[in-house]
Write an enzyme that holds these catalytic residues in place. Structure first.
Site, PDB file in Angstrom:
ATOM      1  N   LYS A 179       0.856  -1.087   0.109  1.00  0.00           N
ATOM      2  CA  LYS A 179      -0.129   0.064  -0.016  1.00  0.00           C
ATOM      3  C   LYS A 179       0.720   1.176  -0.099  1.00  0.00           C
ATOM      4  CE  LYS A 179      -3.947  -2.396   2.048  1.00  0.00           C
ATOM      5  NZ  LYS A 179      -4.385  -2.924   3.529  1.00  0.00           N
ATOM      6  N   ASP A 236     -11.264   2.810   3.733  1.00  0.00           N
ATOM      7  CA  ASP A 236     -11.866   1.218   3.677  1.00  0.00           C
ATOM      8  C   ASP A 236     -13.238   1.003   3.642  1.00  0.00           C
ATOM      9  OD1 ASP A 236      -9.881  -0.721   3.508  1.00  0.00           O
ATOM     10  OD2 ASP A 236      -9.479  -0.624   5.608  1.00  0.00           O
ATOM     11  N   GLN A 278      -4.986  -1.537   9.486  1.00  0.00           N
ATOM     12  CA  GLN A 278      -4.846  -2.832   8.931  1.00  0.00           C
ATOM     13  C   GLN A 278      -5.230  -3.892   9.806  1.00  0.00           C
ATOM     14  OE1 GLN A 278      -3.409  -3.600   5.779  1.00  0.00           O
ATOM     15  NE2 GLN A 278      -4.329  -5.632   6.299  1.00  0.00           N
TER      16      GLN A 278
END
Ligand code: NAD
Length: 298
Positions: A54, A121, A98
């Site tokens: 990422k 997200d 994460q």
């Protein structure tokens, strides 16, 4: 006849080029550099790889990447305090924590602490609510990537029967909302579904997001159907010399499904690469909305 293979890698590469173009315009026209903060707690090897990728992709797209690593023993309060700091940092437009988090930390509490407009997200309850009610929120990356590939392949999906196998909050449920928005007739199947084979056989679109290797059998696929395999499963197999090797397989029995489907995503190289590309796209969208700038077209 063999299905067309949907090349997620190529699709993602093209999307990344498009995002880099958007970032260039934002920099030149408005001096705006979108910024993504990624928080990694602990040393889970798979999470470390995701975070590294990422970070790399964010920089390649010309955006700022802020990486925050925390010890596995970090307290929930310390993590929440970092999230609060990032919520208030004007250089940070997207925040991604994460998952999974260590057992002593309440994941839902952490997700809910992220400012919804920075929740790239799309997991915050406000964003799931907005998606469910047709509002403008942040949409989860993996299902959004799946819909982009489906639209590219099928165009107008009105009236098509879509069967989603799996009802998780991060893939199955948002996928159902997105396909409803595309006017599909949506069926959600899950671990308690009866006669899964009969349900899948009716589908013009099959999305498998289960996490069980090759659960969806190839002979369940209606001839010509479009199959999106979200599953990523590591399985061990012995080669001819008896040496154990791990390989990635999806939730669909690919070798047989490819003979019935009209189009299918492979694993690896299908949905996986799209997730990061959409994350970058979501970060640009978030940056534009937060600064009141019109998002450049891709
Ligand atoms: P999850 O474990 O949260 O949910 C799995 C779902 O599958 C549940 O809703 C359950 O009801 C259903 N299920 C379980 N067994 C079943 C059965 N026998 N029949 C029918 N349904 C059954 O999983 P998730 O987070 O949605 O992930 C699913 C898969 O997708 C995993 O392999 C994961 O690694 C993968 N994934 C890939 C990406 C990507 O970027 N490609 C992103 C997220 C998840």
């Amino acid at each position: 006849m063999s299905a067309d293979v949907i090349d997620g890698k190529a699709f993602a590469a093209a999307l990344k080029v498009g995002v880099a173009g958007q970032v260039n315009i934002l920099k030149e026209k408005y001096g705006l550099i979108p910024g993504l903060a990624v928080v990694l707690v602990g040393e889970d090897p798979a999470s470390q790889v995701y975070v590294r990728n990422k970070n790399k992709s964010t920089k390649e797209a010309g955006m700022n990447s802020y990486e925050h690593r925390m010890e596995p023993s970090v307290s929930e309060a310390e993590l929440l305090s970092l999230v609060a700091e990032l919520n208030h940092d004007p250089a940070v437009h997207g925040i991604l924590v994460q998952l999974p988090l260590p057992k002593h930390i309440n994941e839902a509490a952490v997700i809910d602490a992220i400012a919804p407009e920075k929740d790239v997200d799309g997991f915050h309850v406000i964003n799931s609510g907005l998606l469910a009610t047709g509002g403008r929120g942040m949409v989860p990356c993996t299902p959004l990537g799946c819909v982009m590939m489906l639209k590219d392949r099928l165009g107008d999906m009105s009236g098509l029967n879509a069967v989603i196998v799996g009802r998780s909050n991060i893939v199955g449920k948002p996928m159902a909302q997105l396909l409803l928005n595309e006017n599909c007739t949506v069926t959600m199947a899950h671990s308690r579904t009866r006669e899964l084979d009969a349900v899948v056989r009716r589908a013009d679109i099959v999305v498998a997001a289960v996490g069980v290797p090759e659960l969806v059998k190839g002979n369940w696929i209606k001839p010509g159907a479009t199959v999106i395999d979200v599953g990523i499963n590591r399985v061990e197999k012995e080669d001819e010399q008896g040496v154990k090797k791990t390989r990635l397989v999806g939730d669909v029995e690919y070798d047989k499904a490819v003979q019935n489907a009209g189009a299918i995503t492979p694993v690896p190289g299908g949905v996986g690469p799209m997730t990061i590309a959409v994350l970058l796209k979501n970060t640009v969208t978030a940056a534009c909305r937060q600064t009141g700038v019109e998002e450049p077209e891709i």
